[in-house]
Design a protein around this motif. Structure first.
Motif, PDB file in Angstrom:
ATOM      1  N   VAL A 195       0.839  -1.198   0.000  1.00  0.00           N
ATOM      2  CA  VAL A 195       0.000   0.000   0.000  1.00  0.00           C
ATOM      3  C   VAL A 195       0.875   1.250   0.000  1.00  0.00           C
ATOM      4  O   VAL A 195       0.617   2.210  -0.745  1.00  0.00           O
ATOM      5  CB  VAL A 195      -0.943   0.003   1.218  1.00  0.00           C
ATOM      6  CG1 VAL A 195      -1.654   1.349   1.341  1.00  0.00           C
ATOM      7  CG2 VAL A 195      -1.967  -1.126   1.091  1.00  0.00           C
ATOM      8  N   ARG A 196       1.911   1.243   0.808  1.00  0.00           N
ATOM      9  CA  ARG A 196       2.768   2.430   0.917  1.00  0.00           C
ATOM     10  C   ARG A 196       3.420   2.798  -0.416  1.00  0.00           C
ATOM     11  O   ARG A 196       3.560   3.981  -0.732  1.00  0.00           O
ATOM     12  CB  ARG A 196       3.838   2.218   1.988  1.00  0.00           C
ATOM     13  CG  ARG A 196       3.287   2.224   3.412  1.00  0.00           C
ATOM     14  CD  ARG A 196       4.391   2.073   4.452  1.00  0.00           C
ATOM     15  NE  ARG A 196       3.849   1.950   5.775  1.00  0.00           N
ATOM     16  CZ  ARG A 196       3.385   2.961   6.521  1.00  0.00           C
ATOM     17  NH1 ARG A 196       3.429   4.188   6.019  1.00  0.00           N
ATOM     18  NH2 ARG A 196       2.903   2.752   7.720  1.00  0.00           N
ATOM     19  N   ILE A 197       3.805   1.787  -1.205  1.00  0.00           N
ATOM     20  CA  ILE A 197       4.479   2.141  -2.465  1.00  0.00           C
ATOM     21  C   ILE A 197       3.499   2.701  -3.486  1.00  0.00           C
ATOM     22  O   ILE A 197       3.918   3.303  -4.479  1.00  0.00           O
ATOM     23  CB  ILE A 197       5.271   0.955  -3.065  1.00  0.00           C
ATOM     24  CG1 ILE A 197       4.356  -0.208  -3.441  1.00  0.00           C
ATOM     25  CG2 ILE A 197       6.383   0.531  -2.118  1.00  0.00           C
ATOM     26  CD1 ILE A 197       5.085  -1.325  -4.191  1.00  0.00           C
ATOM     27  N   THR A 198       2.192   2.530  -3.256  1.00  0.00           N
ATOM     28  CA  THR A 198       1.213   3.183  -4.132  1.00  0.00           C
ATOM     29  C   THR A 198       0.963   4.626  -3.699  1.00  0.00           C
ATOM     30  O   THR A 198       0.513   5.440  -4.503  1.00  0.00           O
ATOM     31  CB  THR A 198      -0.133   2.436  -4.146  1.00  0.00           C
ATOM     32  OG1 THR A 198      -0.800   2.601  -2.896  1.00  0.00           O
ATOM     33  CG2 THR A 198       0.054   0.964  -4.433  1.00  0.00           C
ATOM     34  N   LEU A 199       1.234   4.934  -2.438  1.00  0.00           N
ATOM     35  CA  LEU A 199       0.904   6.247  -1.890  1.00  0.00           C
ATOM     36  C   LEU A 199       2.105   7.189  -1.782  1.00  0.00           C
ATOM     37  O   LEU A 199       1.929   8.410  -1.820  1.00  0.00           O
ATOM     38  CB  LEU A 199       0.281   6.089  -0.487  1.00  0.00           C
ATOM     39  CG  LEU A 199      -1.024   5.287  -0.401  1.00  0.00           C
ATOM     40  CD1 LEU A 199      -1.465   5.181   1.059  1.00  0.00           C
ATOM     41  CD2 LEU A 199      -2.117   5.929  -1.240  1.00  0.00           C
ATOM     42  N   GLU A 200       3.304   6.623  -1.632  1.00  0.00           N
ATOM     43  CA  GLU A 200       4.486   7.454  -1.398  1.00  0.00           C
ATOM     44  C   GLU A 200       5.359   7.456  -2.656  1.00  0.00           C
ATOM     45  O   GLU A 200       6.012   6.468  -2.984  1.00  0.00           O
ATOM     46  CB  GLU A 200       5.264   6.930  -0.189  1.00  0.00           C
ATOM     47  CG  GLU A 200       4.437   6.960   1.091  1.00  0.00           C
ATOM     48  CD  GLU A 200       5.165   6.402   2.299  1.00  0.00           C
ATOM     49  OE1 GLU A 200       6.421   6.481   2.323  1.00  0.00           O
ATOM     50  OE2 GLU A 200       4.491   5.885   3.211  1.00  0.00           O
ATOM     51  N   LYS A 201       5.355   8.562  -3.336  1.00  0.00           N
ATOM     52  CA  LYS A 201       6.072   8.692  -4.602  1.00  0.00           C
ATOM     53  C   LYS A 201       7.568   8.452  -4.413  1.00  0.00           C
ATOM     54  O   LYS A 201       8.191   9.009  -3.510  1.00  0.00           O
ATOM     55  CB  LYS A 201       5.836  10.095  -5.184  1.00  0.00           C
ATOM     56  CG  LYS A 201       6.366  10.293  -6.581  1.00  0.00           C
ATOM     57  CD  LYS A 201       6.013  11.666  -7.121  1.00  0.00           C
ATOM     58  CE  LYS A 201       6.541  11.870  -8.534  1.00  0.00           C
ATOM     59  NZ  LYS A 201       6.205  13.219  -9.058  1.00  0.00           N
ATOM     60  N   GLY A 202       8.118   7.626  -5.252  1.00  0.00           N
ATOM     61  CA  GLY A 202       9.555   7.370  -5.216  1.00  0.00           C
ATOM     62  C   GLY A 202       9.983   6.296  -4.232  1.00  0.00           C
ATOM     63  O   GLY A 202      11.151   5.886  -4.237  1.00  0.00           O
ATOM     64  N   LEU A 203       9.071   5.818  -3.389  1.00  0.00           N
ATOM     65  CA  LEU A 203       9.460   4.842  -2.362  1.00  0.00           C
ATOM     66  C   LEU A 203       9.923   3.532  -2.991  1.00  0.00           C
ATOM     67  O   LEU A 203      10.929   2.959  -2.570  1.00  0.00           O
ATOM     68  CB  LEU A 203       8.287   4.599  -1.401  1.00  0.00           C
ATOM     69  CG  LEU A 203       8.528   3.566  -0.300  1.00  0.00           C
ATOM     70  CD1 LEU A 203       9.700   3.979   0.589  1.00  0.00           C
ATOM     71  CD2 LEU A 203       7.261   3.385   0.554  1.00  0.00           C
ATOM     72  N   LEU A 204       9.187   3.053  -3.974  1.00  0.00           N
ATOM     73  CA  LEU A 204       9.569   1.788  -4.605  1.00  0.00           C
ATOM     74  C   LEU A 204      10.961   1.889  -5.209  1.00  0.00           C
ATOM     75  O   LEU A 204      11.782   0.972  -5.072  1.00  0.00           O
ATOM     76  CB  LEU A 204       8.545   1.405  -5.681  1.00  0.00           C
ATOM     77  CG  LEU A 204       8.865   0.135  -6.481  1.00  0.00           C
ATOM     78  CD1 LEU A 204       8.939  -1.068  -5.560  1.00  0.00           C
ATOM     79  CD2 LEU A 204       7.806  -0.079  -7.569  1.00  0.00           C
ATOM     80  N   GLN A 205      11.245   3.009  -5.871  1.00  0.00           N
ATOM     81  CA  GLN A 205      12.570   3.179  -6.491  1.00  0.00           C
ATOM     82  C   GLN A 205      13.673   3.186  -5.440  1.00  0.00           C
ATOM     83  O   GLN A 205      14.754   2.611  -5.636  1.00  0.00           O
ATOM     84  CB  GLN A 205      12.598   4.477  -7.305  1.00  0.00           C
ATOM     85  CG  GLN A 205      11.791   4.453  -8.588  1.00  0.00           C
ATOM     86  CD  GLN A 205      10.280   4.510  -8.355  1.00  0.00           C
ATOM     87  OE1 GLN A 205       9.829   4.919  -7.273  1.00  0.00           O
ATOM     88  NE2 GLN A 205       9.503   4.123  -9.357  1.00  0.00           N
ATOM     89  N   GLU A 206      13.399   3.818  -4.305  1.00  0.00           N
ATOM     90  CA  GLU A 206      14.394   3.843  -3.223  1.00  0.00           C
ATOM     91  C   GLU A 206      14.678   2.436  -2.707  1.00  0.00           C
ATOM     92  O   GLU A 206      15.827   2.072  -2.452  1.00  0.00           O
ATOM     93  CB  GLU A 206      13.878   4.717  -2.069  1.00  0.00           C
ATOM     94  CG  GLU A 206      13.825   6.202  -2.367  1.00  0.00           C
ATOM     95  CD  GLU A 206      13.230   6.982  -1.206  1.00  0.00           C
ATOM     96  OE1 GLU A 206      13.160   6.419  -0.086  1.00  0.00           O
ATOM     97  OE2 GLU A 206      12.823   8.138  -1.418  1.00  0.00           O
ATOM     98  N   ILE A 207      13.607   1.653  -2.541  1.00  0.00           N
ATOM     99  CA  ILE A 207      13.766   0.313  -1.988  1.00  0.00           C
ATOM    100  C   ILE A 207      14.522  -0.591  -2.960  1.00  0.00           C
ATOM    101  O   ILE A 207      15.446  -1.300  -2.566  1.00  0.00           O
ATOM    102  CB  ILE A 207      12.383  -0.292  -1.663  1.00  0.00           C
ATOM    103  CG1 ILE A 207      11.745   0.489  -0.504  1.00  0.00           C
ATOM    104  CG2 ILE A 207      12.505  -1.765  -1.309  1.00  0.00           C
ATOM    105  CD1 ILE A 207      10.296   0.143  -0.255  1.00  0.00           C
ATOM    106  N   THR A 208      14.134  -0.558  -4.219  1.00  0.00           N
ATOM    107  CA  THR A 208      14.783  -1.432  -5.197  1.00  0.00           C
ATOM    108  C   THR A 208      16.224  -1.009  -5.449  1.00  0.00           C
ATOM    109  O   THR A 208      17.095  -1.850  -5.695  1.00  0.00           O
ATOM    110  CB  THR A 208      14.013  -1.436  -6.533  1.00  0.00           C
ATOM    111  OG1 THR A 208      13.815  -0.079  -6.982  1.00  0.00           O
ATOM    112  CG2 THR A 208      12.638  -2.086  -6.349  1.00  0.00           C
TER     113      THR A 208
END
Length: 211
Positions: A195-208
């Motif tokens: 859910v958080r990666i749909t709501l927080e812009k750029g979070l997925l890129q930071e994690i990967t």
């Protein structure tokens, strides 16, 4: 990165549940379950998640259905205001009072009785939750998404928002396949991360990037 590696990275980096963020030490006990219900009501409106979480923290001064029922409408409005939950503060204050009365009248203030009434059927848990004022289908899914940490019969619970996050992360948009990627005890944290990666812009890129 494999699907399992991606899932583990998401849990590790973004797996704080919304209950944890709101200061709720979730357990299969009346007060934390009731506080999760309140949080679910707040998160189900069209308002930023961080504002709903902040308001849930403020409403922690009414940690049981009885305390919420006995609070005044103005006290609830004031608590919501301190959390900057101002757009829906008056209607939500009313709904929380009515919801507390329902939980007391039907379950004697203990949502474990709702669980027992559902007799292990996740769909029935959601149906009963939808009877709570201002909760509705979205709020029922939010409650189950978080409550699966302590109610194992709800697992795996990944609602539409979590499945959207899974698709964004290149993971299967299927609850059972997602559930196989992490230990069952991590399903709630994994769902929160999605859910958080749909709501927080750029979070997925930071994690990967850091994985």
């Amino acid at each position: 990165m494999s699907e399992r590696s991606t899932a583990r990275a998401l849990v590790r980096e973004a797996g704080t549940t919304y209950a944890e963020q709101a200061g709720i030490a979730l357990a299969d006990k009346p007060s934390p379950l009731y506080r999760l219900l309140v949080l679910s009501v707040l998160l189900s409106t069209r308002i930023k998640a961080e504002i709903a979480v902040a308001a849930a923290r403020e409403l922690g001064e009414f940690p049981t259905a009885e305390r919420m029922r006995d609070s005044t409408w103005q006290q609830r409005v004031d608590a919501l205001g301190r959390g900057h939950y101002v757009r829906y503060d008056e209607s939500t204050a009313t709904a929380l009072g009515r919801g507390a009365e329902l939980v007391l009248d039907r379950y004697r203030g203990d949502l474990r009785r709702l669980r027992a009434a559902a007799d292990g059927d996740p769909a029935e848990v959601q149906r009963l939750l939808r009877e709570v004022p201002s909760l509705g289908p979205v709020g029922a899914h939010i409650f189950c998404r978080e409550a699966q940490a302590v109610w194992p019969e709800l697992r795996p619970h990944f609602d539409a928002k979590a499945l959207s996050g899974a698709e964004k992360a290149g993971l299967p948009a299927d609850a059972h396949r997602l559930g196989e990627l992490v230990p069952a005890d991590d399903h709630a944290r994994f769902s929160a991360a999605l859910v958080r990666i749909t709501l927080e812009k750029g979070l997925l890129q930071e994690i990967t990037a850091s994985a």
